[in-house]
Write a protein that holds these residues in place. Structure first.
Motif, mmCIF file in Angstrom:
data_model
loop_
_atom_site.group_PDB
_atom_site.id
_atom_site.type_symbol
_atom_site.label_atom_id
_atom_site.label_comp_id
_atom_site.label_asym_id
_atom_site.label_seq_id
_atom_site.Cartn_x
_atom_site.Cartn_y
_atom_site.Cartn_z
ATOM 1 N N ALA A 71 9.621 26.870 -6.840
ATOM 2 C CA ALA A 71 10.470 27.221 -7.990
ATOM 3 C C ALA A 71 11.890 27.551 -7.567
ATOM 4 N N LEU A 72 12.816 27.055 -8.336
ATOM 5 C CA LEU A 72 14.217 27.458 -8.212
ATOM 6 C C LEU A 72 14.747 27.642 -9.633
ATOM 7 N N ASN A 73 14.938 28.868 -9.994
ATOM 8 C CA ASN A 73 15.499 29.211 -11.316
ATOM 9 C C ASN A 73 14.721 28.553 -12.466
ATOM 10 N N GLU A 74 13.466 28.905 -12.567
ATOM 11 C CA GLU A 74 12.616 28.325 -13.609
ATOM 12 C C GLU A 74 12.111 29.411 -14.570
ATOM 13 N N GLU A 75 12.961 30.379 -14.913
ATOM 14 C CA GLU A 75 12.489 31.497 -15.746
ATOM 15 C C GLU A 75 11.965 31.043 -17.118
ATOM 16 N N ASP A 94 9.406 30.580 -3.815
ATOM 17 C CA ASP A 94 10.697 30.570 -4.493
ATOM 18 C C ASP A 94 11.818 30.140 -3.533
ATOM 19 N N SER A 95 12.812 29.459 -4.082
ATOM 20 C CA SER A 95 13.957 29.023 -3.265
ATOM 21 C C SER A 95 15.164 29.934 -3.495
ATOM 22 N N ASN A 96 14.895 31.243 -3.537
ATOM 23 C CA ASN A 96 15.951 32.243 -3.752
ATOM 24 C C ASN A 96 16.575 32.137 -5.141
ATOM 25 N N ASN A 107 15.014 17.503 -17.726
ATOM 26 C CA ASN A 107 15.679 16.321 -17.176
ATOM 27 C C ASN A 107 17.018 16.744 -16.571
ATOM 28 N N GLN A 108 17.191 16.383 -15.318
ATOM 29 C CA GLN A 108 18.453 16.736 -14.659
ATOM 30 C C GLN A 108 19.554 15.758 -15.082
ATOM 31 N N PRO A 109 20.825 16.200 -14.994
ATOM 32 C CA PRO A 109 21.916 15.272 -15.307
ATOM 33 C C PRO A 109 22.000 14.136 -14.287
ATOM 34 N N ILE A 153 2.278 21.946 -7.908
ATOM 35 C CA ILE A 153 2.791 21.417 -9.180
ATOM 36 C C ILE A 153 4.158 22.041 -9.444
ATOM 37 N N ASP A 154 5.015 21.282 -10.093
ATOM 38 C CA ASP A 154 6.359 21.780 -10.398
ATOM 39 C C ASP A 154 6.270 22.900 -11.428
ATOM 40 N N THR A 155 7.275 23.760 -11.419
ATOM 41 C CA THR A 155 7.259 24.902 -12.347
ATOM 42 C C THR A 155 8.211 24.691 -13.531
ATOM 43 N N ASP A 156 8.713 23.466 -13.669
ATOM 44 C CA ASP A 156 9.570 23.197 -14.841
ATOM 45 C C ASP A 156 8.824 22.355 -15.887
ATOM 46 N N GLY A 193 14.331 18.225 1.662
ATOM 47 C CA GLY A 193 14.857 18.131 0.304
ATOM 48 C C GLY A 193 13.961 17.290 -0.599
ATOM 49 N N TYR A 194 14.579 16.570 -1.522
ATOM 50 C CA TYR A 194 13.814 15.769 -2.481
ATOM 51 C C TYR A 194 13.196 14.515 -1.843
ATOM 52 N N GLY A 195 13.428 14.325 -0.545
ATOM 53 C CA GLY A 195 12.756 13.208 0.140
ATOM 54 C C GLY A 195 11.299 13.518 0.441
ATOM 55 N N VAL A 196 10.875 14.742 0.153
ATOM 56 C CA VAL A 196 9.549 15.166 0.617
ATOM 57 C C VAL A 196 8.408 14.316 0.037
ATOM 58 N N GLU A 197 8.486 13.961 -1.234
ATOM 59 C CA GLU A 197 7.387 13.169 -1.831
ATOM 60 C C GLU A 197 7.341 11.770 -1.220
ATOM 61 N N THR A 198 8.531 11.188 -1.019
ATOM 62 C CA THR A 198 8.610 9.853 -0.427
ATOM 63 C C THR A 198 8.017 9.868 0.981
ATOM 64 N N GLY A 245 16.293 23.257 -0.252
ATOM 65 C CA GLY A 245 15.524 22.154 -0.813
ATOM 66 C C GLY A 245 14.068 22.437 -1.081
ATOM 67 N N LYS A 246 13.535 21.580 -1.949
ATOM 68 C CA LYS A 246 12.148 21.731 -2.362
ATOM 69 C C LYS A 246 11.175 21.449 -1.212
ATOM 70 N N GLY A 247 11.511 20.465 -0.379
ATOM 71 C CA GLY A 247 10.614 20.102 0.719
ATOM 72 C C GLY A 247 10.422 21.267 1.683
HETATM 73 O O1 LIG Z 1 15.497 23.717 -3.840
HETATM 74 C C1 LIG Z 1 14.620 23.551 -4.692
HETATM 75 C C2 LIG Z 1 14.734 22.582 -5.712
HETATM 76 C C3 LIG Z 1 13.707 22.457 -6.650
HETATM 77 N N1 LIG Z 1 12.623 23.256 -6.567
HETATM 78 C C4 LIG Z 1 11.516 23.128 -7.544
HETATM 79 O O2 LIG Z 1 10.924 21.861 -7.388
HETATM 80 C C5 LIG Z 1 10.430 21.380 -8.608
HETATM 81 C C6 LIG Z 1 10.968 19.981 -8.904
HETATM 82 O O3 LIG Z 1 12.363 20.012 -8.885
HETATM 83 P P1 LIG Z 1 13.255 19.282 -9.986
HETATM 84 O O4 LIG Z 1 14.681 19.526 -9.647
HETATM 85 O O5 LIG Z 1 12.781 19.648 -11.333
HETATM 86 O O6 LIG Z 1 12.926 17.771 -9.665
HETATM 87 P P2 LIG Z 1 12.793 16.536 -10.679
HETATM 88 O O7 LIG Z 1 14.080 16.171 -11.272
HETATM 89 O O8 LIG Z 1 11.701 16.875 -11.596
HETATM 90 O O9 LIG Z 1 12.342 15.384 -9.609
HETATM 91 C C7 LIG Z 1 11.172 14.615 -9.415
HETATM 92 O O10 LIG Z 1 11.373 13.950 -8.183
HETATM 93 C C8 LIG Z 1 11.545 14.813 -7.067
HETATM 94 C C9 LIG Z 1 11.822 13.943 -5.830
HETATM 95 O O11 LIG Z 1 10.681 13.272 -5.408
HETATM 96 C C10 LIG Z 1 10.310 15.669 -6.912
HETATM 97 O O12 LIG Z 1 10.539 16.600 -5.873
HETATM 98 C C11 LIG Z 1 9.985 16.412 -8.216
HETATM 99 O O13 LIG Z 1 8.788 17.137 -8.066
HETATM 100 C C12 LIG Z 1 9.867 15.388 -9.321
HETATM 101 O O14 LIG Z 1 9.539 15.993 -10.552
HETATM 102 C C13 LIG Z 1 10.825 22.399 -9.680
HETATM 103 O O15 LIG Z 1 9.741 23.226 -9.937
HETATM 104 C C14 LIG Z 1 11.942 23.175 -9.004
HETATM 105 O O16 LIG Z 1 12.044 24.505 -9.460
HETATM 106 C C15 LIG Z 1 12.477 24.175 -5.551
HETATM 107 O O17 LIG Z 1 11.467 24.867 -5.463
HETATM 108 N N2 LIG Z 1 13.493 24.308 -4.642
#
Ligand SMILES: O=c1ccn([C@@H]2O[C@H](COP(=O)(O)OP(=O)(O)O[C@H]3O[C@H](CO)[C@@H](O)[C@H](O)[C@H]3O)[C@@H](O)[C@H]2O)c(=O)[nH]1
Ligand SMILES: O=C(O)[C@H](O)COP(=O)(O)O
Length: 328
Positions: free
Chosen positions: A42-46, A74-76, A251-253, A127-130, A219-224, A107-109
């Motif tokens: 989670a990062l800022n998912e209140e 949590d990511s601070n 949905n992110q911008p 699972i994601d928290t958003d 970072g977001y490369g983790v799933e790949t 990063g999430k990874g």
């Molecule tokens: O530094 C971070 C950034 C994000 N998150 C959490 O990770 C999850 C997913 O992040 P998000 O920014 O919502 O990603 P998406 O735009 O949803 O991206 C999709 O694609 C990403 C790249 O593969 C994946 O990490 C995501 O899970 C997937 O939903 C959320 O719960 C975030 O709160 C963290 O814990 N730390």
């Protein structure tokens, strides 16, 4: 190749409804003497984290003993995310404070890698928290194939992906990075994985015994990275995917997704380097120019966007102390 993918798709694609009998899942877990952890990055998912925790905790921990542990990594966050999770009675970690001797990357990874260290389960689910339309199937759906089939090491969720346009939600059109970056690259370089419907889905899980042997992008490369590495190390037949129906998230911008794509491209290049023994990543530019348009004028803003890899957890001595079974 096409036949191989079709066969995998037919045999290894499931629906969460097939696993909705929770008593049966608990019996399978107990019979195999397995423990299960759920880790929530989670990062800022209140806005959503409270609902995500209470929904899965109540259905899968309080009502039936399917999950042995739920933690928030949590990511601070600077909002009330941690406070909400603490009030709901689950352990909360800040990833920057876990294994601090190894530093803290953004990063999430990084959060997922460190969650492998703090959790105890033989199976770990993330699972994601958003998620806006949270339902227990997001967790039991992932667990189903892992509890039913010993050869399965890694399970990805998939779903229909609506997208929000202002106040309106459109039925399809979500998953922009998935469709414009990840799936084209998978089809090109890893066609064996072309039947994976949502390669970037944040809802997935696997066996600790497999995951601890894999590197994690920070970072977001983790799933790949994980998907490719599970495939390279354990083969296509070790992967399953589960229909979780529909997922609505924040949905992110577009600019944030452009940055995400840049990280995912680096993850692909890294994996291709390893496959072909070619150093490419060191040579390429790892900064991005973001385009600004204000008061009729364009300008450029440059930022470093660098993906880095953490080694497999099994190589971290502190991990082996905490998880001595990994030695064998
Ligand atoms: O530094 C971070 C950034 C994000 N998150 C959490 O990770 C999850 C997913 O992040 P998000 O920014 O919502 O990603 P998406 O735009 O949803 O991206 C999709 O694609 C990403 C790249 O593969 C994946 O990490 C995501 O899970 C997937 O939903 C959320 O719960 C975030 O709160 C963290 O814990 N730390
Ligand atoms: O998985 C993706 O492609 C990204 O999370 C973007 O998703 P979105 O287009 O539904 O916001």
């Amino acid at each position: 190749m096409s036949v191989l993918v079709d066969k995998w798709f037919a045999e290894n694609t499931f629906h969460a409804d097939e696993f909705a009998n929770l008593k049966e899942l608990v019996a399978l877990k107990e019979k195999q003497n397995l423990t299960i952890s759920l880790a929530l990055p989670a990062l800022n998912e209140e806005e959503t984290v409270g609902q995500v925790i209470s929904c899965v905790k109540s259905a899968l921990m309080d009502q039936v003993p399917l999950l042995d542990e739920i933690i928030l990594m949590d990511s601070n966050s600077t909002d009330r995310t941690r406070e909400i999770a603490t009030d709901l009675g689950i352990p909360v970690y800040i990833h920057q404070e876990v294994l601090p001797q190894y530093g803290a990357r953004r990063g999430k990874g990084e959060a997922l890698w460190k969650s492998l260290y703090v959790t105890k389960g033989d199976i770990i689910v993330w699972i994601d928290t958003d998620i806006v339309n949270i339902h227990p199937r997001f967790v039991y759906g992932i667990l189903g194939p892992l509890l039913h089939f010993p050869q399965i090491q890694f399970v990805k969720g998939f779903y229909r992906r609506p997208i929000r346009e202002g106040e309106k939600i459109q039925a399809t059109g979500g998953g922009r990075v998935t469709e414009l970056t990840a799936r084209p690259l998978i089809n090109m370089f890893y066609p064996e994985l072309s039947g994976v419907i949502q390669p970037l889905s944040g809802e997935y899980g696997g066996r600790r015994r497999a995951l601890e042997h894999l590197p994690f992008f920070s970072g977001y490369g983790v799933e790949t990275g994980l998907l490719i590495d599970v495939f390279e190390n354990f083969g296509l037949s070790a992967i399953a995917q589960v229909d979780l129906q529909e997922r609505i998230h924040h949905n992110q911008p577009l600019e944030a997704l452009s940055r995400m794509s840049f990280l995912i491209l680096q993850a692909f290049i890294r994996k291709l380097e390893q496959r072909y023994h070619l150093p490419i990543l060191e040579e390429v530019n790892k900064s991005m120019k973001f385009i600004r348009y204000e008061e009729g004028r364009y300008s450029l803003m440059v930022q470093e966007v660098v993906e880095q890899e953490r080694p497999p957890m099994i190589e971290i001595p502190e991990y082996l102390e905490r998880h001595p079974d990994g030695r064998s």
